[in-house]
Design a protein around this motif. Structure first.
Motif, PDB file in Angstrom:
ATOM      1  N   PHE A 219      -6.063  -0.187  -2.224  1.00 17.56           N
ATOM      2  CA  PHE A 219      -4.804  -0.442  -2.982  1.00 17.56           C
ATOM      3  C   PHE A 219      -4.370  -1.869  -3.130  1.00 17.56           C
ATOM      4  O   PHE A 219      -3.183  -2.456  -3.552  1.00 17.56           O
ATOM      5  CB  PHE A 219      -3.638   0.342  -2.321  1.00 17.56           C
ATOM      6  N   GLY A 220      -5.306  -3.007  -2.911  1.00 13.67           N
ATOM      7  CA  GLY A 220      -5.360  -4.204  -2.827  1.00 13.67           C
ATOM      8  C   GLY A 220      -4.215  -5.146  -2.221  1.00 13.67           C
ATOM      9  O   GLY A 220      -3.709  -5.989  -2.367  1.00 13.67           O
ATOM     10  N   SER A 221      -3.993  -4.428  -0.896  1.00 18.69           N
ATOM     11  CA  SER A 221      -2.981  -5.001  -0.271  1.00 18.69           C
ATOM     12  C   SER A 221      -3.826  -5.651   1.402  1.00 18.69           C
ATOM     13  O   SER A 221      -3.018  -6.114   2.041  1.00 18.69           O
ATOM     14  CB  SER A 221      -2.188  -3.859   0.436  1.00 18.69           C
TER      15      SER A 221
ATOM     16  N   LEU B 297     -11.451   5.812  -5.660  1.00 17.09           N
ATOM     17  CA  LEU B 297     -10.078   5.488  -5.293  1.00 17.09           C
ATOM     18  C   LEU B 297      -9.631   4.070  -5.716  1.00 17.09           C
ATOM     19  O   LEU B 297      -8.707   3.962  -6.227  1.00 17.09           O
ATOM     20  CB  LEU B 297     -10.003   5.749  -3.508  1.00 17.09           C
ATOM     21  N   LYS B 298     -10.654   3.086  -5.656  1.00 12.35           N
ATOM     22  CA  LYS B 298     -10.464   1.787  -6.042  1.00 12.35           C
ATOM     23  C   LYS B 298     -10.533   1.638  -7.603  1.00 12.35           C
ATOM     24  O   LYS B 298     -10.116   0.490  -7.886  1.00 12.35           O
ATOM     25  CB  LYS B 298     -11.414   0.844  -5.453  1.00 12.35           C
ATOM     26  N   ASP B 299     -10.917   2.598  -8.293  1.00 17.56           N
ATOM     27  CA  ASP B 299     -11.295   2.304  -9.625  1.00 17.56           C
ATOM     28  C   ASP B 299     -10.027   2.567 -10.532  1.00 17.56           C
ATOM     29  O   ASP B 299      -9.639   3.886 -10.688  1.00 17.56           O
ATOM     30  CB  ASP B 299     -12.236   2.926 -10.203  1.00 17.56           C
TER      31      ASP B 299
ATOM     32  N   THR C 135       0.803  -1.290  -0.130  1.00 18.78           N
ATOM     33  CA  THR C 135       0.010   0.081   0.128  1.00 18.78           C
ATOM     34  C   THR C 135       0.879   1.327  -0.045  1.00 18.78           C
ATOM     35  O   THR C 135       0.735   2.005  -0.790  1.00 18.78           O
ATOM     36  CB  THR C 135      -0.870  -0.067   1.157  1.00 18.78           C
ATOM     37  N   GLN C 136       1.827   1.027   0.756  1.00 19.85           N
ATOM     38  CA  GLN C 136       2.884   2.449   0.627  1.00 19.85           C
ATOM     39  C   GLN C 136       3.236   2.786  -0.352  1.00 19.85           C
ATOM     40  O   GLN C 136       3.504   3.792  -1.050  1.00 19.85           O
ATOM     41  CB  GLN C 136       4.092   2.128   1.902  1.00 19.85           C
ATOM     42  N   ALA C 137       3.746   1.649  -1.314  1.00 22.90           N
ATOM     43  CA  ALA C 137       4.329   1.818  -2.430  1.00 22.90           C
ATOM     44  C   ALA C 137       3.454   2.374  -3.524  1.00 22.90           C
ATOM     45  O   ALA C 137       3.554   3.273  -4.378  1.00 22.90           O
ATOM     46  CB  ALA C 137       4.925   0.592  -3.176  1.00 22.90           C
TER      47      ALA C 137
END
Length: 290
Positions: free
Chosen positions: A287-289, A119-121, A45-47
């Motif tokens: 962010f998929g984390s 945000l997720k899109d 997520t940080q990245a």
């Protein structure tokens, strides 16, 4: 607890209220929540976050939405910052509490999920997703402020009730601030705890963040969180001195003693760390984390 009314010069109370009433949790509270969340994000997520904001911190963008809502472009997000659930009711009612008004949006229960969805899109532009990120960071903080989920007799979450807080910092020094009751929760109670938001964040970070509920972070989930915050709103009003009016003017402000600040300290701490944990969960999921 002192139930007496304190008569203050109108200009003093009006000035203090005007400098703080527009900011939920004030800059301090939003910065604390954003900083704590960022410290605990998953590395992936940080990245991905860095791709959107570079080396800028979440704390640095956490108050952007309060300015944005006053712009022509952001007007439709104005009501996304709160949901006024009367303390006569124990829970949110979409038909009563989330109406569209004056093209300013509906309420946070619908606004926060909308921002999360953008945000997720990954098909949306970087500009759209950055704007959504700024909204999510701010609104996730707003959702934990009890007077952003509660009101009494149409007082707009305590914005029509003027108070003066007379309390003591942890080092014993006196703290006095006149404001609305809403702004007392936005700013004064947070400001009272530490001389900087960074030191407050460090103190709260001495314990692990609580575990946040699992996704999806949709309207049903945000409804549950709003009801959770409303429960603290009930307590916030119940602790007011006996005889506190529903509305008053700044020349007849209610005096709030240190007893109030002591009584809500643990709740305030929990609200901030809970906000951080939930914001972290939202961002890790977005962010998929997660």
């Amino acid at each position: 607890m002192t139930p007496l009314r304190l008569i203050l010069p109108i200009c003093t109370a009006a000035f203090v209220a005007s400098t703080s009433s527009a900011l939920a949790w004030g800059q301090l509270g939003h910065s604390v929540i954003a900083e704590l969340a960022q410290r605990h994000l998953q590395p992936a997520t940080q990245a991905k976050l860095k791709e959107l904001i570079g080396d800028t911190s979440l704390a640095a963008i956490s108050n952007w939405a309060d300015d944005y809502k006053f712009t022509p472009e952001g007007k439709s997000t104005y009501r996304w910052h709160f949901v006024d659930i009367d303390i006569e009711r124990s829970a949110y009612d979409v038909a009563l509490d989330c109406k569209e008004q004056n093209n300013q949006g509906t309420c946070i229960v619908q606004g926060l999920p909308a921002a999360i969805a953008t945000l997720k899109d990954n098909g949306r532009s970087k500009e759209d997703r950055l704007r959504a990120l700024k909204l999510v960071v701010h609104l996730a903080g707003d959702l934990e402020q009890p007077l952003h989920a509660s009101e009494r007799s149409n007082d707009q979450g305590g914005n029509k009730l003027n108070v003066v807080l007379r309390a003591k910092r942890s080092d014993g020094t006196a703290y006095t601030r006149a404001s609305t009751f809403h702004s007392m929760w936005d700013d004064s109670l947070v400001d009272l705890q530490a001389y900087s938001w960074g030191s407050y964040a460090d103190a709260l970070d001495g314990n692990p963040l609580p575990t946040a509920e699992l996704p999806p972070y949709d309207e049903a989930r945000i409804t549950a969180w709003a009801n959770d915050t409303h429960a603290l709103g009930l307590k916030a009003y119940q602790l007011l001195p006996p005889g506190t009016p529903d509305h008053n003017d700044s020349g007849h402000a209610m005096e709030i003693s240190n007893e109030y600040a002591v009584a809500i300290k643990a709740d305030l701490d929990r609200a901030l760390v809970k906000g951080a944990a939930r914001l972290k969960a939202i961002l890790d999921d977005a962010f998929g984390s997660s």
